[in-house]
Design a protein around this motif. Structure first.
Motif, PDB file in Angstrom:
ATOM      1  N   TYR A  77       2.782  17.944  20.238  1.00  0.00           N
ATOM      2  CA  TYR A  77       4.091  17.616  19.651  1.00  0.00           C
ATOM      3  C   TYR A  77       3.890  16.715  18.433  1.00  0.00           C
ATOM      4  CZ  TYR A  77       5.273  18.963  24.442  1.00  0.00           C
ATOM      5  OH  TYR A  77       5.370  19.616  25.649  1.00  0.00           O
ATOM      6  N   ALA A  78       3.199  17.203  17.444  1.00  0.00           N
ATOM      7  CA  ALA A  78       2.906  16.392  16.259  1.00  0.00           C
ATOM      8  C   ALA A  78       4.201  15.989  15.555  1.00  0.00           C
ATOM      9  CB  ALA A  78       2.017  17.179  15.300  1.00  0.00           C
ATOM     10  N   MET A  79       4.397  14.676  15.448  1.00  0.00           N
ATOM     11  CA  MET A  79       5.600  14.135  14.811  1.00  0.00           C
ATOM     12  C   MET A  79       5.172  12.998  13.880  1.00  0.00           C
ATOM     13  SD  MET A  79       8.042  15.966  16.181  1.00  0.00           S
ATOM     14  CE  MET A  79       9.514  15.059  15.767  1.00  0.00           C
ATOM     15  N   PRO A  80       4.602  13.317  12.723  1.00  0.00           N
ATOM     16  CA  PRO A  80       4.085  12.267  11.841  1.00  0.00           C
ATOM     17  C   PRO A  80       5.164  11.485  11.103  1.00  0.00           C
ATOM     18  CG  PRO A  80       3.832  14.418  10.811  1.00  0.00           C
ATOM     19  CD  PRO A  80       4.351  14.670  12.196  1.00  0.00           C
ATOM     20  N   ASP A  81       6.407  11.978  11.095  1.00  0.00           N
ATOM     21  CA  ASP A  81       7.455  11.358  10.285  1.00  0.00           C
ATOM     22  C   ASP A  81       8.433  10.513  11.089  1.00  0.00           C
ATOM     23  OD1 ASP A  81       6.432  12.614   8.018  1.00  0.00           O
ATOM     24  OD2 ASP A  81       7.577  14.440   8.431  1.00  0.00           O
ATOM     25  N   VAL A  82       8.014  10.007  12.240  1.00  0.00           N
ATOM     26  CA  VAL A  82       8.895   9.150  13.034  1.00  0.00           C
ATOM     27  C   VAL A  82       9.151   7.858  12.263  1.00  0.00           C
ATOM     28  CG1 VAL A  82       9.108   7.816  15.177  1.00  0.00           C
ATOM     29  CG2 VAL A  82       8.081  10.099  15.211  1.00  0.00           C
ATOM     30  N   PRO A  83      10.414   7.462  12.092  1.00  0.00           N
ATOM     31  CA  PRO A  83      10.700   6.246  11.316  1.00  0.00           C
ATOM     32  C   PRO A  83      10.278   4.991  12.054  1.00  0.00           C
ATOM     33  CG  PRO A  83      12.708   7.093  12.321  1.00  0.00           C
ATOM     34  CD  PRO A  83      11.644   8.108  12.583  1.00  0.00           C
ATOM     35  N   SER A  84      10.003   3.940  11.310  1.00  0.00           N
ATOM     36  CA  SER A  84       9.664   2.645  11.906  1.00  0.00           C
ATOM     37  C   SER A  84      10.920   2.027  12.511  1.00  0.00           C
ATOM     38  CB  SER A  84       9.083   1.717  10.834  1.00  0.00           C
ATOM     39  OG  SER A  84       8.789   0.458  11.383  1.00  0.00           O
ATOM     40  N   LEU A  85      10.781   1.558  13.753  1.00  0.00           N
ATOM     41  CA  LEU A  85      11.927   1.023  14.486  1.00  0.00           C
ATOM     42  C   LEU A  85      11.713  -0.439  14.799  1.00  0.00           C
ATOM     43  CD1 LEU A  85      12.324   3.957  17.034  1.00  0.00           C
ATOM     44  CD2 LEU A  85      13.528   3.669  14.874  1.00  0.00           C
ATOM     45  N   SER A  86      12.744  -1.227  14.579  1.00  0.00           N
ATOM     46  CA  SER A  86      12.666  -2.651  14.914  1.00  0.00           C
ATOM     47  C   SER A  86      14.085  -3.208  14.970  1.00  0.00           C
ATOM     48  CB  SER A  86      11.841  -3.418  13.872  1.00  0.00           C
ATOM     49  OG  SER A  86      12.438  -3.311  12.583  1.00  0.00           O
ATOM     50  N   GLY A  87      14.172  -4.433  15.413  1.00  0.00           N
ATOM     51  CA  GLY A  87      15.471  -5.083  15.453  1.00  0.00           C
ATOM     52  C   GLY A  87      16.365  -4.540  16.540  1.00  0.00           C
ATOM     53  N   ILE A  88      17.660  -4.538  16.267  1.00  0.00           N
ATOM     54  CA  ILE A  88      18.646  -4.191  17.282  1.00  0.00           C
ATOM     55  C   ILE A  88      18.611  -2.716  17.662  1.00  0.00           C
ATOM     56  CG2 ILE A  88      20.526  -3.681  15.674  1.00  0.00           C
ATOM     57  CD1 ILE A  88      22.384  -5.198  17.625  1.00  0.00           C
ATOM     58  N   VAL A  89      18.069  -1.851  16.793  1.00  0.00           N
ATOM     59  CA  VAL A  89      18.041  -0.418  17.106  1.00  0.00           C
ATOM     60  C   VAL A  89      17.089  -0.113  18.259  1.00  0.00           C
ATOM     61  CG1 VAL A  89      18.673   0.268  14.764  1.00  0.00           C
ATOM     62  CG2 VAL A  89      16.260   0.034  15.371  1.00  0.00           C
ATOM     63  N   VAL A  90      16.248  -1.074  18.636  1.00  0.00           N
ATOM     64  CA  VAL A  90      15.314  -0.865  19.744  1.00  0.00           C
ATOM     65  C   VAL A  90      16.014  -1.040  21.088  1.00  0.00           C
ATOM     66  CG1 VAL A  90      13.175  -1.706  20.791  1.00  0.00           C
ATOM     67  CG2 VAL A  90      13.380  -1.591  18.313  1.00  0.00           C
ATOM     68  N   LEU A  91      17.123  -1.782  21.110  1.00  0.00           N
ATOM     69  CA  LEU A  91      17.794  -2.089  22.376  1.00  0.00           C
ATOM     70  C   LEU A  91      18.230  -0.848  23.157  1.00  0.00           C
ATOM     71  CD1 LEU A  91      19.948  -5.202  21.379  1.00  0.00           C
ATOM     72  CD2 LEU A  91      17.752  -5.131  22.587  1.00  0.00           C
ATOM     73  N   PRO A  92      18.765   0.208  22.520  1.00  0.00           N
ATOM     74  CA  PRO A  92      19.161   1.382  23.307  1.00  0.00           C
ATOM     75  C   PRO A  92      18.007   2.001  24.108  1.00  0.00           C
ATOM     76  CG  PRO A  92      20.152   1.472  21.141  1.00  0.00           C
ATOM     77  CD  PRO A  92      19.182   0.330  21.119  1.00  0.00           C
ATOM     78  N   PHE A  93      16.774   1.797  23.652  1.00  0.00           N
ATOM     79  CA  PHE A  93      15.656   2.387  24.380  1.00  0.00           C
ATOM     80  C   PHE A  93      15.436   1.695  25.725  1.00  0.00           C
ATOM     81  CE2 PHE A  93      14.827   3.491  19.964  1.00  0.00           C
ATOM     82  CZ  PHE A  93      14.570   4.850  20.082  1.00  0.00           C
ATOM     83  N   VAL A  94      15.879   0.455  25.842  1.00  0.00           N
ATOM     84  CA  VAL A  94      15.840  -0.221  27.141  1.00  0.00           C
ATOM     85  C   VAL A  94      16.782   0.478  28.113  1.00  0.00           C
ATOM     86  CG1 VAL A  94      16.252  -2.390  28.347  1.00  0.00           C
ATOM     87  CG2 VAL A  94      15.214  -2.411  26.060  1.00  0.00           C
TER      88      VAL A  94
END
Length: 593
Positions: A226-243
């Motif tokens: 599943y090569a996905m080289p273009d995944v954007p960098s994630l940080s800050g509040i946008v990481v919270l939904p992954f919890v």
């Protein structure tokens, strides 16, 4: 002549102890790594041969199934199930003194795998997978790789420890070749099968995994799933939904495994012989494939589509429900194969649904839906296998994207702890067994003898005449009497053998007091806060049936006695709890209001 020559070679190899030393194990690991890669390639070729012979074409399982007419979609899985069932039946009739499962051989066995059973089971899995069975093909690939490693170790007379390590290296090579994830493969075997990450075992497994990956690349069989080289960098509040996604994965993974177990028990209750049971499972799957051919096989093509195409939520929900049902029909009927890859499918669908819902509700926090699909794969897999670290590395290596690691870490860890809190269930039985053993040891460390203490009735005072002690020996079948003073402070014991010796040597001892014939430190004492392990150590080295329990005061008071039988009963009760059947372990606890 040939057999005697082989026997002579084996004996010579066995005499060279350095061949099984740790430095040499790296060379053996490289060898089994290459064999594991070739075993994976051979299994893939076998699938294409079965497809070509049965349908006249070969390719992806879902693609071949989709090109069949409706009656072909119905008949192919049913016939494949019947053939797989007869092969499994033949494997069961083989009386082998070796393990039939590589995980058992490594975790609790001696590393010896039955070659005939292993080959029959792998070919059975080949027919199930090639005919459209909704299970992972990695199970048979890994077993073949482990089988080749076991054969090499047995041929060279490896000792048990080295043989188990070599089989672990073979399994690692199989996972590495199947998924193109060498680091995750080593952590898969270390975290799930061995239960340890020590370098003396992890090092050879990494060599085996790397060698298998190199061979796959050299033969043109390697590709990033599943090569996905273009995944954007994630940080800050946008990481919270992954919890929150990790929480959902941790809740859903036990339900998925519980449903698979329900399907298995339902098929067993039919009482059908194995070939008929697998044939029935294949026929029911065929009925599903008539309407939904996409759920045939392990689901790689659908996952790839979710990652690179836009799906509506109802389409994802429909294919998810059909895939779970297809996996339950295949695995529940008794087919040999893994549910590792189907778990990735379910996680991808769960993540996709979560991403679609978040985009509709909170668009300012959302990221591309495929990122949620990737993280959903990881957290669901980590929760189902109880191996979150392996899941993180697996998704990272299958996507070649470092940016996905941060949300993966949060979601996988949350999913793991949530699933452990919901139900003690895991994809692999060896994990459940290890957790039961850990739980038993923890209970033994924390269970004290306070509930086992019984009143001491064979007690005399230091001022009591010896005739009272003699009378008590007559009334109670004991070897020792406990002696206390007027304040119930423990003084020691009177031994029956001492009184017998005094009667023989002095004759009249009636005028003596109990305090004159007691022994001070003849019998060890127990304390209320002692755990079962400590109490057992004292009782094992004591010839009597019971030991006194005293307080920890400066002048210890006699509180009662503990019997050996009571300790054994407690041990037995704890062991029964730890040895609960897998069905019981899968049941959710019932909470009373």
């Amino acid at each position: 002549m040939i057999q005697s020559s082989l026997r002579s070679v084996r004996q010579r190899l066995g005499a060279y102890s350095w061949l099984s030393d740790l430095p040499a194990m790296l060379c053996w690991a490289a060898l089994v790594g290459a064999l594991g890669a070739f075993a994976t390639i051979a299994f893939h070729q076998g699938m294409h041969l079965v497809q070509q012979a049965a349908t006249g074409s070969s390719g992806t399982i879902a693609g071949v199934t989709e090109n069949l007419p409706w009656y072909g979609r119905l008949a192919f899985p049913a016939l494949g199930g019947v053939v797989a069932g007869f092969l499994l039946l033949a494997a069961r009739k083989i009386k082998a003194g070796s393990n039939s499962d590589y995980m058992e051989a490594v975790a609790i066995g001696d590393g010896r795998l039955s070659i005939r059973q292993g080959m029959l089971r792998s070919i059975s899995s080949l027919f199930t997978v090639a005919s459209g069975g909704s299970i992972g093909r990695e199970g048979a690939m890994v077993h073949l790789a482990a089988l080749s490693a076991s054969a090499i170790g047995r041929f060279t007379y490896f000792n048990t420890a080295r043989l188990r390590l070599l089989v672990a290296c073979g399994a690692t090579a199989g996972v590495s070749a199947a998924y193109g994830a060498p680091i995750a493969a080593a952590f898969f075997v270390g975290e799930i099968v061995l239960g340890t990450m020590r370098m003396h075992s992890l090092g050879p497994m990494l060599v085996a995994a790397a060698t298998a990956n190199i061979v796959m690349r050299m033969t043109g069989n390697y590709h990033t799933l599943y090569a996905m080289p273009d995944v954007p960098s994630l940080s800050g509040i946008v990481v919270l939904p992954f919890v929150v996604l990790g929480l959902a994965g941790g809740l859903c993974a036990p339900l998925f495994l519980k449903f698979l177990d329900f399907a298995k028990r339902s098929f067993q209750r039919t009482g059908l012989p194995l070939p008929a049971r697998l044939g029935l499972g294949g026929a029911l799957l065929g009925l599903l494939l008539i309407a939904m051919p996409e759920v045939a096989g392990n689901g790689d093509n659908v996952v790839h589509s979710m990652l690179h195409s836009s799906w509506t939520w109802h389409a994802v929900l429909l294919v998810l429900a059909c895939k779970v049902l297809a996996t339950a029909l295949t695995a529940g009927s008794g087919a040999v194969g893994g549910v590792f890859t189907p778990a990735l499918f379910v996680g991808a669908a769960l993540g996709t649904l979560f991403g679609i819902a978040l985009q509709a509700l909170l668009p300012e926090l959302s990221v591309p839906v495929y990122v949620y699909a990737l993280v959903g794969m990881g957290c669901f897999l980590g929760a189902a296998t109880s191996a979150p670290l392996m899941a993180i590395l697996m998704i990272f290596e299958m996507t070649l994207s470092y940016h996905v690691v941060l949300p993966l870490m949060l979601a996988c860890v949350v999913a793991h702890f949530v699933s452990r809190a919901v139900a003690e269930v895991a994809m692999y039985e060896v994990t459940v067994v290890r957790e039961r053993d850990i739980a038993l040891r923890q209970r033994l460390r924390n269970t004290t003898i306070v509930d086992l203490v019984r009143p001491a009735v064979t007690v005399v005072s230091t001022t009591a005449p010896v005739r009272d002690a003699l009378q008590m020996f007559v009334e109670y079948p004991v070897k020792y009497l406990y002696v206390v003073d007027e304040k119930n402070v423990y003084q020691g014991v009177i031994a029956q053998q001492d009184l017998t010796s005094l009667l023989l040597s002095q004759g009249d001892i009636q005028k003596m007091r109990a305090g004159e014939v007691l022994r001070l430190d003849f019998v060890k004492t127990l304390y209320m806060d002692m755990n079962l392990d400590e109490a057992q150590e004292h009782l094992v080295h004591f010839s009597g049936e019971r030991l006194p329990v005293v307080s920890r005061d400066e002048q210890p008071r006699l509180l009662g006695v503990v019997y050996k039988s009571a300790v054994l009963e407690k041990f037995s009760a704890l062991k029964k709890m730890a040895d609960a059947s897998p069905e019981d372990m899968l049941a959710f606890p019932v909470r009373k209001n």
